[in-house]
Design a protein around this motif. Sequence first.
Motif, PDB file in Angstrom:
ATOM      1  N   THR A  48      65.293 -80.636  66.250  1.00 11.36           N
ATOM      2  CA  THR A  48      64.815 -81.913  65.707  1.00 11.36           C
ATOM      3  C   THR A  48      65.368 -83.116  66.450  1.00 11.36           C
ATOM      4  N   GLY A  49      66.503 -82.946  67.127  1.00 15.87           N
ATOM      5  CA  GLY A  49      67.124 -84.077  67.806  1.00 15.87           C
ATOM      6  C   GLY A  49      67.873 -85.010  66.889  1.00 15.87           C
ATOM      7  N   CYS A  50      68.095 -84.618  65.629  1.00 14.80           N
ATOM      8  CA  CYS A  50      68.732 -85.504  64.657  1.00 14.80           C
ATOM      9  C   CYS A  50      70.243 -85.294  64.627  1.00 14.80           C
ATOM     10  N   THR A  51      70.969 -86.386  64.595  1.00 13.79           N
ATOM     11  CA  THR A  51      72.434 -86.320  64.499  1.00 13.79           C
ATOM     12  C   THR A  51      72.937 -86.710  63.117  1.00 13.79           C
ATOM     13  N   ASN A  52      72.156 -87.506  62.374  1.00 13.70           N
ATOM     14  CA  ASN A  52      72.517 -87.913  61.018  1.00 13.70           C
ATOM     15  C   ASN A  52      71.665 -87.136  60.017  1.00 13.70           C
ATOM     16  N   VAL A  53      72.276 -86.714  58.897  1.00  7.37           N
ATOM     17  CA  VAL A  53      71.533 -85.882  57.951  1.00  7.37           C
ATOM     18  C   VAL A  53      71.701 -86.384  56.525  1.00  7.37           C
ATOM     19  N   VAL A  54      70.645 -86.193  55.739  1.00 13.13           N
ATOM     20  CA  VAL A  54      70.687 -86.440  54.301  1.00 13.13           C
ATOM     21  C   VAL A  54      70.553 -85.087  53.607  1.00 13.13           C
ATOM     22  N   VAL A  55      71.594 -84.700  52.891  1.00 14.28           N
ATOM     23  CA  VAL A  55      71.612 -83.422  52.179  1.00 14.28           C
ATOM     24  C   VAL A  55      71.058 -83.657  50.777  1.00 14.28           C
ATOM     25  N   VAL A  56      70.015 -82.925  50.435  1.00 19.16           N
ATOM     26  CA  VAL A  56      69.314 -83.099  49.162  1.00 19.16           C
ATOM     27  C   VAL A  56      69.669 -81.940  48.239  1.00 19.16           C
ATOM     28  N   GLN A  57      70.045 -82.260  47.031  1.00 19.83           N
ATOM     29  CA  GLN A  57      70.376 -81.217  46.058  1.00 19.83           C
ATOM     30  C   GLN A  57      69.110 -80.457  45.679  1.00 19.83           C
ATOM     31  N   GLY A  58      69.145 -79.125  45.826  1.00 26.97           N
ATOM     32  CA  GLY A  58      67.988 -78.299  45.513  1.00 26.97           C
ATOM     33  C   GLY A  58      67.874 -78.027  44.027  1.00 26.97           C
ATOM     34  N   THR A  59      66.669 -77.689  43.593  1.00 28.31           N
ATOM     35  CA  THR A  59      66.463 -77.401  42.174  1.00 28.31           C
ATOM     36  C   THR A  59      67.308 -76.229  41.711  1.00 28.31           C
ATOM     37  N   VAL A  60      67.568 -75.269  42.596  1.00 24.99           N
ATOM     38  CA  VAL A  60      68.358 -74.099  42.194  1.00 24.99           C
ATOM     39  C   VAL A  60      69.810 -74.460  41.943  1.00 24.99           C
ATOM     40  N   GLN A  61      70.226 -75.660  42.335  1.00 24.38           N
ATOM     41  CA  GLN A  61      71.624 -76.082  42.179  1.00 24.38           C
ATOM     42  C   GLN A  61      71.874 -76.868  40.903  1.00 24.38           C
ATOM     43  N   GLY A  62      70.864 -76.967  40.041  1.00 20.71           N
ATOM     44  CA  GLY A  62      71.046 -77.602  38.753  1.00 20.71           C
ATOM     45  C   GLY A  62      71.339 -79.087  38.836  1.00 20.71           C
ATOM     46  N   GLU A  63      72.120 -79.600  37.882  1.00 17.15           N
ATOM     47  CA  GLU A  63      72.392 -81.037  37.786  1.00 17.15           C
ATOM     48  C   GLU A  63      73.842 -81.389  38.092  1.00 17.15           C
ATOM     49  N   ASP A  64      74.582 -80.479  38.667  1.00 16.73           N
ATOM     50  CA  ASP A  64      75.967 -80.764  39.064  1.00 16.73           C
ATOM     51  C   ASP A  64      75.965 -81.123  40.546  1.00 16.73           C
ATOM     52  N   PRO A  65      76.397 -82.340  40.913  1.00 14.71           N
ATOM     53  CA  PRO A  65      76.338 -82.758  42.311  1.00 14.71           C
ATOM     54  C   PRO A  65      77.408 -82.134  43.194  1.00 14.71           C
ATOM     55  N   VAL A  68      76.601 -80.840  46.853  1.00 14.11           N
ATOM     56  CA  VAL A  68      76.324 -81.893  47.830  1.00 14.11           C
ATOM     57  C   VAL A  68      77.609 -82.628  48.188  1.00 14.11           C
ATOM     58  N   LEU A  69      78.428 -82.932  47.191  1.00 11.25           N
ATOM     59  CA  LEU A  69      79.688 -83.631  47.458  1.00 11.25           C
ATOM     60  C   LEU A  69      80.586 -82.806  48.368  1.00 11.25           C
ATOM     61  N   ASP A  70      80.570 -81.497  48.209  1.00  6.53           N
ATOM     62  CA  ASP A  70      81.390 -80.635  49.061  1.00  6.53           C
ATOM     63  C   ASP A  70      80.992 -80.783  50.526  1.00  6.53           C
ATOM     64  N   VAL A  71      79.688 -80.851  50.783  1.00  5.77           N
ATOM     65  CA  VAL A  71      79.211 -81.018  52.159  1.00  5.77           C
ATOM     66  C   VAL A  71      79.592 -82.396  52.691  1.00  5.77           C
ATOM     67  N   LEU A  72      79.455 -83.418  51.853  1.00  2.56           N
ATOM     68  CA  LEU A  72      79.769 -84.776  52.295  1.00  2.56           C
ATOM     69  C   LEU A  72      81.251 -84.947  52.597  1.00  2.56           C
ATOM     70  N   VAL A  89      71.314 -86.597  45.041  1.00  2.00           N
ATOM     71  CA  VAL A  89      71.755 -85.645  44.026  1.00  2.00           C
ATOM     72  C   VAL A  89      70.818 -85.661  42.829  1.00  2.00           C
ATOM     73  N   VAL A  90      70.940 -84.616  42.024  1.00  2.00           N
ATOM     74  CA  VAL A  90      70.189 -84.492  40.774  1.00  2.00           C
ATOM     75  C   VAL A  90      71.160 -84.754  39.636  1.00  2.00           C
ATOM     76  N   LEU A  91      70.882 -85.773  38.829  1.00  2.00           N
ATOM     77  CA  LEU A  91      71.798 -86.184  37.766  1.00  2.00           C
ATOM     78  C   LEU A  91      71.051 -86.425  36.462  1.00  2.00           C
ATOM     79  N   ASP A  92      71.700 -86.093  35.360  1.00  2.00           N
ATOM     80  CA  ASP A  92      71.293 -86.606  34.063  1.00  2.00           C
ATOM     81  C   ASP A  92      72.021 -87.934  33.908  1.00  2.00           C
ATOM     82  N   LEU A  93      71.317 -89.021  34.131  1.00  2.00           N
ATOM     83  CA  LEU A  93      71.965 -90.332  34.160  1.00  2.00           C
ATOM     84  C   LEU A  93      72.612 -90.709  32.828  1.00  2.00           C
ATOM     85  N   ASP A  94      72.143 -90.109  31.723  1.00  2.00           N
ATOM     86  CA  ASP A  94      72.760 -90.394  30.430  1.00  2.00           C
ATOM     87  C   ASP A  94      74.202 -89.886  30.364  1.00  2.00           C
TER      88      ASP A  94
END
Length: 303
Positions: A48-65, A68-72, A89-94
């Motif tokens: 891809t030639g990309c050096t910067n990445v955005v890691v997206v939380q997958g649906t299989v990973q539930g609502e605990d970030p 993703v935080l571990d990778v960051l 990340v996927v969050l329950d904002l409440d």
Amino acid sequence: MAKSTALVPPNAWETHIHVFEPQKFAFSPDRAYTPATAALNDYPASKTGCTNVVVVQGTVQGEDPAPVLDVLNASPAQGDPPGLRRGLVVLDLDKHTDEDLDKLHAAGVRGIRLHEVSWGFGTQPTDSEFAERLRYAASRLNRLNWVIDVYTHPKTWLALVPTIEALPSSTIIIADHWACLRPGDEEGAECQAILHLLRSKRIFVKLSSTERQSSSPGSIESLEKMAKLFVGAGPDRLLYGSDWPHTALPGPRQGKTREQRLTDVEEFREVNLASHVRSLRDWIQDEKVWQDLWVNTPRRLFE
């Protein structure tokens, strides 16, 4: 033609990858499938030639970030993309205070993901329920300039137009995966709504999971017309994403029992990302649009 990475500008951004490490963070028991393991240093930056990445939380990973935080937070390892790491990340904002969100921001999180396509597993919100969810997310996240990354059906995008237009203009909404549009949708009301939102600068569109949205997973040429419509409507509001590591298509898992979906590990598909880059370059000839796609637009959203 030159290698794909020669086509991509320096400091390019990949805005949609997943990292799956179930040995460190167990998958959600409510997941619809079980993917294989994919670490950050497996990401094919040479394609891809990309050096910067955005890691997206997958649906299989539930609502605990935490995954993703571990990778960051992890120290760079051999083979990792050498640039910036950011997260969605996927969050329950409440369940999260503003102080919690501030801490996530400091760690590199730059938004949330609202994945509202169930593919036959679980339930989906109604259009009005989703509109309220979007309004609430904007009320909590705009102060941080976070993005709201949305994956939903085209018919829902059409229904959301009045809601989006009523939100503060500072609200940053990204339509995942070509806004879920497919070849042949170009003249429909749903596509016209997406183009309207692009022209009025109310959304961004992520050119991600491209082979899934094409007519055939083996060829993405059927998306050329859609790509050019997007460029015409929002030349500075497009983002690149590979959707690596290319999880299995949902069709074959439809007949699986819940136990099978939890225990059958699905291997990833082979996707020719280098050819995707070449096709995008063929479709996007304008140098400024090309630079915006890879560098300028993602940098202002995620840096």
